[in-house]
Design a protein around this motif. Sequence first.
Motif, PDB file in Angstrom:
ATOM      1  N   THR A   1       0.855  -1.190   0.000  1.00 33.40           N
ATOM      2  CA  THR A   1       0.000   0.000   0.000  1.00 33.40           C
ATOM      3  C   THR A   1       0.889   1.237   0.000  1.00 33.40           C
ATOM      4  OG1 THR A   1      -0.125  -0.010   2.407  1.00 33.40           O
ATOM      5  CG2 THR A   1      -1.858  -1.209   1.219  1.00 33.40           C
ATOM      6  N   LEU A   2       0.334   2.324  -0.469  1.00 28.69           N
ATOM      7  CA  LEU A   2       1.092   3.571  -0.559  1.00 28.69           C
ATOM      8  C   LEU A   2       0.606   4.563   0.489  1.00 28.69           C
ATOM      9  CD1 LEU A   2       1.157   4.072  -4.434  1.00 28.69           C
ATOM     10  CD2 LEU A   2       2.907   3.043  -2.982  1.00 28.69           C
ATOM     11  N   ASP A   3       1.523   5.262   1.076  1.00 30.72           N
ATOM     12  CA  ASP A   3       1.195   6.304   2.036  1.00 30.72           C
ATOM     13  C   ASP A   3       1.383   7.659   1.345  1.00 30.72           C
ATOM     14  OD1 ASP A   3       0.479   7.594   4.340  1.00 30.72           O
ATOM     15  OD2 ASP A   3       2.454   7.377   5.293  1.00 30.72           O
ATOM     16  N   ILE A   4       0.515   7.912   0.362  1.00 30.07           N
ATOM     17  CA  ILE A   4       0.565   9.145  -0.426  1.00 30.07           C
ATOM     18  C   ILE A   4      -0.811   9.788  -0.374  1.00 30.07           C
ATOM     19  CG2 ILE A   4       0.913  10.091  -2.747  1.00 30.07           C
ATOM     20  CD1 ILE A   4       2.753   7.711  -3.340  1.00 30.07           C
ATOM     21  N   ALA A   5      -0.849  11.095  -0.166  1.00 33.87           N
ATOM     22  CA  ALA A   5      -2.127  11.812  -0.080  1.00 33.87           C
ATOM     23  C   ALA A   5      -2.942  11.601  -1.348  1.00 33.87           C
ATOM     24  CB  ALA A   5      -1.873  13.302   0.133  1.00 33.87           C
ATOM     25  N   GLY A   6      -4.226  11.326  -1.176  1.00 33.11           N
ATOM     26  CA  GLY A   6      -5.135  11.159  -2.300  1.00 33.11           C
ATOM     27  C   GLY A   6      -5.153   9.762  -2.890  1.00 33.11           C
ATOM     28  N   VAL A   7      -4.377   8.856  -2.319  1.00 26.52           N
ATOM     29  CA  VAL A   7      -4.320   7.483  -2.825  1.00 26.52           C
ATOM     30  C   VAL A   7      -5.026   6.574  -1.826  1.00 26.52           C
ATOM     31  CG1 VAL A   7      -2.757   5.574  -3.392  1.00 26.52           C
ATOM     32  CG2 VAL A   7      -2.148   7.889  -4.052  1.00 26.52           C
ATOM     33  N   ASP A   8      -5.832   5.635  -2.352  1.00 22.15           N
ATOM     34  CA  ASP A   8      -6.550   4.680  -1.526  1.00 22.15           C
ATOM     35  C   ASP A   8      -5.547   3.878  -0.683  1.00 22.15           C
ATOM     36  OD1 ASP A   8      -8.054   2.641  -0.415  1.00 22.15           O
ATOM     37  OD2 ASP A   8      -8.974   2.014  -2.306  1.00 22.15           O
ATOM     38  N   LYS A   9      -5.638   4.014   0.621  1.00 23.00           N
ATOM     39  CA  LYS A   9      -4.681   3.386   1.547  1.00 23.00           C
ATOM     40  C   LYS A   9      -4.826   1.860   1.599  1.00 23.00           C
ATOM     41  CE  LYS A   9      -3.299   7.439   3.128  1.00 23.00           C
ATOM     42  NZ  LYS A   9      -2.640   8.215   2.132  1.00 23.00           N
TER      43      LYS A   9
ATOM     44  N   SER B   1      16.446   6.484 -11.272  1.00 20.36           N
ATOM     45  CA  SER B   1      15.885   7.550 -10.452  1.00 20.36           C
ATOM     46  C   SER B   1      14.358   7.567 -10.506  1.00 20.36           C
ATOM     47  CB  SER B   1      16.425   8.906 -10.903  1.00 20.36           C
ATOM     48  OG  SER B   1      16.039   9.167 -12.236  1.00 20.36           O
ATOM     49  N   SER B   2      13.769   6.750 -11.356  1.00 20.19           N
ATOM     50  CA  SER B   2      12.314   6.696 -11.507  1.00 20.19           C
ATOM     51  C   SER B   2      11.722   5.562 -10.679  1.00 20.19           C
ATOM     52  CB  SER B   2      11.934   6.479 -12.970  1.00 20.19           C
ATOM     53  OG  SER B   2      12.355   7.550 -13.764  1.00 20.19           O
ATOM     54  N   THR B   3      10.455   5.719 -10.361  1.00 19.57           N
ATOM     55  CA  THR B   3       9.694   4.671  -9.701  1.00 19.57           C
ATOM     56  C   THR B   3       8.337   4.603 -10.372  1.00 19.57           C
ATOM     57  OG1 THR B   3      10.804   5.115  -7.606  1.00 19.57           O
ATOM     58  CG2 THR B   3       8.749   3.865  -7.500  1.00 19.57           C
ATOM     59  N   VAL B   4       7.873   3.371 -10.631  1.00 15.84           N
ATOM     60  CA  VAL B   4       6.579   3.165 -11.261  1.00 15.84           C
ATOM     61  C   VAL B   4       5.711   2.398 -10.270  1.00 15.84           C
ATOM     62  CG1 VAL B   4       5.364   2.128 -13.219  1.00 15.84           C
ATOM     63  CG2 VAL B   4       7.657   3.083 -13.548  1.00 15.84           C
ATOM     64  N   TYR B   5       4.496   2.882 -10.060  1.00 18.15           N
ATOM     65  CA  TYR B   5       3.552   2.230  -9.165  1.00 18.15           C
ATOM     66  C   TYR B   5       2.428   1.654 -10.021  1.00 18.15           C
ATOM     67  CZ  TYR B   5       6.015   5.120  -5.781  1.00 18.15           C
ATOM     68  OH  TYR B   5       6.992   5.718  -5.024  1.00 18.15           O
TER      69      TYR B   5
END
Length: 145
Positions: free
Chosen positions: A1-9, A23-27
Amino acid sequence: TLDIAGVDKKREYYILKPLYLSSSTVYIPVDTAEGSMRKVLAHEEAESLIRQIPEIPLITIANDKLLEQEYKNCLKACNCQELIRIIKTIYLRKRAREEAGRKETAVDARYFRIAEDQLYGELAVALDMSRENVESYINTSLQSV
């Protein structure tokens, strides 16, 4: 799960680090990953793909706006044959434009670079070689066909 504002926890994601863009990240949401992820080609699949390059058809759309949309569609397909279609088409368009005394279009230059980066990156992994050696490997392989 992601702890990012606006993302379903509660939603789970694959977290990917592109090999050639560290240097990139893909979710990628786990529940939709099937449509946007696939296994990297195996060594023999990569060799077979390279042998097929001469038979892979070009994109035959004359209208530049529709052509750009087709480039986008090819990229979305997540398919190496579609990347080759882009590369072959743009390579020949560029040569024709140069012979006519015209420069390559910015759209063609952008999609050519994207398609090359994606294709050569995958082939480098599949063939266990550096990304920089893939183009010459392809050229050498095609000369012996």
